[in-house]
Design a protein around this motif. Structure first.
Motif, PDB file in Angstrom:
ATOM      1  N   LEU A 196       0.816  -1.207   0.000  1.00 18.02           N
ATOM      2  CA  LEU A 196       0.000   0.000   0.000  1.00 18.02           C
ATOM      3  C   LEU A 196       0.855   1.264   0.000  1.00 18.02           C
ATOM      4  CD1 LEU A 196      -2.808  -1.083   2.484  1.00 18.02           C
ATOM      5  CD2 LEU A 196      -3.027  -0.759   0.021  1.00 18.02           C
ATOM      6  N   LEU A 197       1.974   1.218   0.705  1.00 22.42           N
ATOM      7  CA  LEU A 197       2.885   2.365   0.691  1.00 22.42           C
ATOM      8  C   LEU A 197       3.456   2.602  -0.705  1.00 22.42           C
ATOM      9  CD1 LEU A 197       4.807   1.832   4.067  1.00 22.42           C
ATOM     10  CD2 LEU A 197       3.262   3.733   3.509  1.00 22.42           C
ATOM     11  N   ALA A 198       3.703   1.510  -1.432  1.00 24.08           N
ATOM     12  CA  ALA A 198       4.185   1.634  -2.813  1.00 24.08           C
ATOM     13  C   ALA A 198       3.120   2.290  -3.690  1.00 24.08           C
ATOM     14  CB  ALA A 198       4.561   0.255  -3.365  1.00 24.08           C
ATOM     15  N   LEU A 199       1.851   1.892  -3.492  1.00 25.35           N
ATOM     16  CA  LEU A 199       0.761   2.518  -4.233  1.00 25.35           C
ATOM     17  C   LEU A 199       0.666   4.005  -3.907  1.00 25.35           C
ATOM     18  CD1 LEU A 199      -0.031  -0.413  -4.910  1.00 25.35           C
ATOM     19  CD2 LEU A 199      -2.403   0.168  -4.375  1.00 25.35           C
ATOM     20  N   ASP A 200       0.823   4.333  -2.632  1.00 26.16           N
ATOM     21  CA  ASP A 200       0.750   5.724  -2.203  1.00 26.16           C
ATOM     22  C   ASP A 200       1.873   6.549  -2.830  1.00 26.16           C
ATOM     23  OD1 ASP A 200      -0.470   7.742  -0.312  1.00 26.16           O
ATOM     24  OD2 ASP A 200       1.576   7.730   0.462  1.00 26.16           O
ATOM     25  N   GLU A 201       3.065   5.967  -2.857  1.00 23.23           N
ATOM     26  CA  GLU A 201       4.207   6.684  -3.448  1.00 23.23           C
ATOM     27  C   GLU A 201       4.003   6.918  -4.935  1.00 23.23           C
ATOM     28  OE1 GLU A 201       9.088   6.281  -3.871  1.00 23.23           O
ATOM     29  OE2 GLU A 201       7.934   4.735  -2.820  1.00 23.23           O
ATOM     30  N   MET A 202       3.522   5.891  -5.640  1.00 24.42           N
ATOM     31  CA  MET A 202       3.298   6.060  -7.081  1.00 24.42           C
ATOM     32  C   MET A 202       2.189   7.067  -7.364  1.00 24.42           C
ATOM     33  SD  MET A 202       3.876   2.271  -8.759  1.00 24.42           S
ATOM     34  CE  MET A 202       3.293   1.244  -7.414  1.00 24.42           C
ATOM     35  N   MET A 203       1.138   7.051  -6.536  1.00 19.35           N
ATOM     36  CA  MET A 203       0.063   8.025  -6.729  1.00 19.35           C
ATOM     37  C   MET A 203       0.570   9.439  -6.446  1.00 19.35           C
ATOM     38  SD  MET A 203      -3.062   7.995  -7.826  1.00 19.35           S
ATOM     39  CE  MET A 203      -3.685   6.338  -7.506  1.00 19.35           C
ATOM     40  N   THR A 204       1.493   9.579  -5.514  1.00 11.80           N
ATOM     41  CA  THR A 204       2.092  10.889  -5.239  1.00 11.80           C
ATOM     42  C   THR A 204       2.817  11.414  -6.474  1.00 11.80           C
ATOM     43  OG1 THR A 204       2.369  10.349  -2.894  1.00 11.80           O
ATOM     44  CG2 THR A 204       3.702  12.156  -3.762  1.00 11.80           C
ATOM     45  N   HIS A 205       3.549  10.540  -7.157  1.00 18.92           N
ATOM     46  CA  HIS A 205       4.229  10.946  -8.399  1.00 18.92           C
ATOM     47  C   HIS A 205       3.215  11.409  -9.447  1.00 18.92           C
ATOM     48  CE1 HIS A 205       8.137   9.880  -7.010  1.00 18.92           C
ATOM     49  NE2 HIS A 205       7.915   8.577  -6.969  1.00 18.92           N
ATOM     50  N   ILE A 206       2.093  10.692  -9.537  1.00 17.31           N
ATOM     51  CA  ILE A 206       1.060  11.063 -10.507  1.00 17.31           C
ATOM     52  C   ILE A 206       0.467  12.419 -10.144  1.00 17.31           C
ATOM     53  CG2 ILE A 206      -1.255  10.454 -11.355  1.00 17.31           C
ATOM     54  CD1 ILE A 206      -0.370   7.478 -11.056  1.00 17.31           C
ATOM     55  N   ILE A 207       0.199  12.635  -8.869  1.00 19.90           N
ATOM     56  CA  ILE A 207      -0.314  13.928  -8.402  1.00 19.90           C
ATOM     57  C   ILE A 207       0.644  15.051  -8.797  1.00 19.90           C
ATOM     58  CG2 ILE A 207      -0.757  15.328  -6.340  1.00 19.90           C
ATOM     59  CD1 ILE A 207      -1.808  12.736  -5.011  1.00 19.90           C
TER      60      ILE A 207
END
Length: 315
Positions: A6-17
């Motif tokens: 889940l932390l990996a998903l959060d990090e990738m979504m941060t890059h998208i943001i």
């Protein structure tokens, strides 16, 4: 490993943001066409992230055979105490077996899924899930009653955590003061890009619910949205600060139109070379329409959530 995923998903979504915030920051009204290049860069970033999530999800499921749905992984992260309590009930009132905690995790995850599905969904196991679990472990009457009570409480748990449509009003009318009412979207509050006001499991619930609608729609029919059920209709740009502010746009416009493109349009009738790399979102959407009764995957949820994030950041 569930938290790391889940932390990996959060990090990738941060890059998208950050990519879409860059699009907005660099937009020049004097040269509006220049935005196309920046949007393409954001799309490439999103596509790469979706592919990474697909691979991470496959790796996780190969390593942990019982974590086949997002709901089961969520149960590990947000319900460890309930998992232990279920295991304790089985040990005291039933026939304990190896890997009991894994089975308890599976049970709780399936409880979450059953209460995120529409009640009319033929794949919904809400009425039988507790009974089946108790029979598997030969749980006696007292233990079965405890487990049934836990399962029944999931209606309230989901209503409090991921309310949609009219449930948002029902939530506020619950017999609790506003001070003691738990905050919605609290499960992943430590992950700001997929939790809280950007809760990815809110998108998960919407997708699972719309899958039920697809399943119930004959091949020769279109989906007629119930406008105004998920928010103000029509949705108005410039008034959204949270991803769930986009519920009406998502459920009444985006999903029905994309469904139509899959059933009768280009998404369903044409396949492109290397489409998994070039347009993974549309590939996942096609698979979703082909198997709407299946549990929604992390990869598809992430992909659609990234699309909503892009709308939110550029609105």
């Amino acid at each position: 490993d569930a938290v790391i995923f889940l932390l990996a998903l959060d990090e990738m979504m941060t890059h998208i943001i950050n990519q879409y915030r860059g699009v907005v920051k660099q937009f020049d009204p004097a040269q509006p066409s220049a935005i196309v290049e920046n949007l393409l860069e954001a799309a490439v970033c999103t596509n790469m992230a979706i592919q990474q999530v697909q691979q991470l999800e496959m790796d996780l499921q190969q390593q942990y055979k019982h974590l086949t749905t997002p709901y089961r992984l969520l149960s590990i992260v947000v319900m460890p105490e309930i998992t232990k309590h279920i295991s304790k009930i089985v040990r005291e009132h039933g026939n304990s077996k190896p890997n009991l905690e894994q089975d308890a995790t599976t049970f709780l995850g399936d409880c979450i899924e059953s209460h995120m599905r529409n009640s009319s969904d033929p794949s919904n196991q809400r009425e039988t899930i507790a009974k089946d679990f108790c029979e598997k472990f030969q749980v006696n009457t007292n233990g079965a009653l405890e487990i049934q009570n836990i399962c029944s409480n999931f209606y309230k748990i989901i209503l409090l955590e991921v309310p949609v449509g009219a449930e948002k009003t029902s939530r506020m009318r619950m017999p609790q003061s506003l001070e003691t009412l738990p905050s919605a979207h609290s499960w992943l509050s430590g992950m700001p890009s997929i939790g809280g006001d950007r809760a990815i499991h809110h998108t998960l619930r919407l997708l699972q619910a719309f899958g039920s609608i697809i399943s119930a729609t004959p091949k020769d029919r279109n989906i007629l949205p119930r406008r105004g059920f998920f928010g103000q209709s029509p949705w108005r740009p410039g008034h959204s600060s949270k991803t769930h502010d986009l519920d009406e746009l998502f459920m009444a416009d985006i999903l029905p139109e994309w469904f139509l493109m899959c059933r009768k349009g280009i998404l369903g009738n044409m396949k492109l070379p290397r489409e998994n790399e070039l347009c993974p979102l549309f590939v996942l959407f096609r698979q979703y329409v082909e198997r709407p009764d299946a549990p929604v995957t992390w990869a598809f949820t992430f992909a659609m959530h990234a699309m909503l994030t892009g709308i939110l950041e550029t609105d």
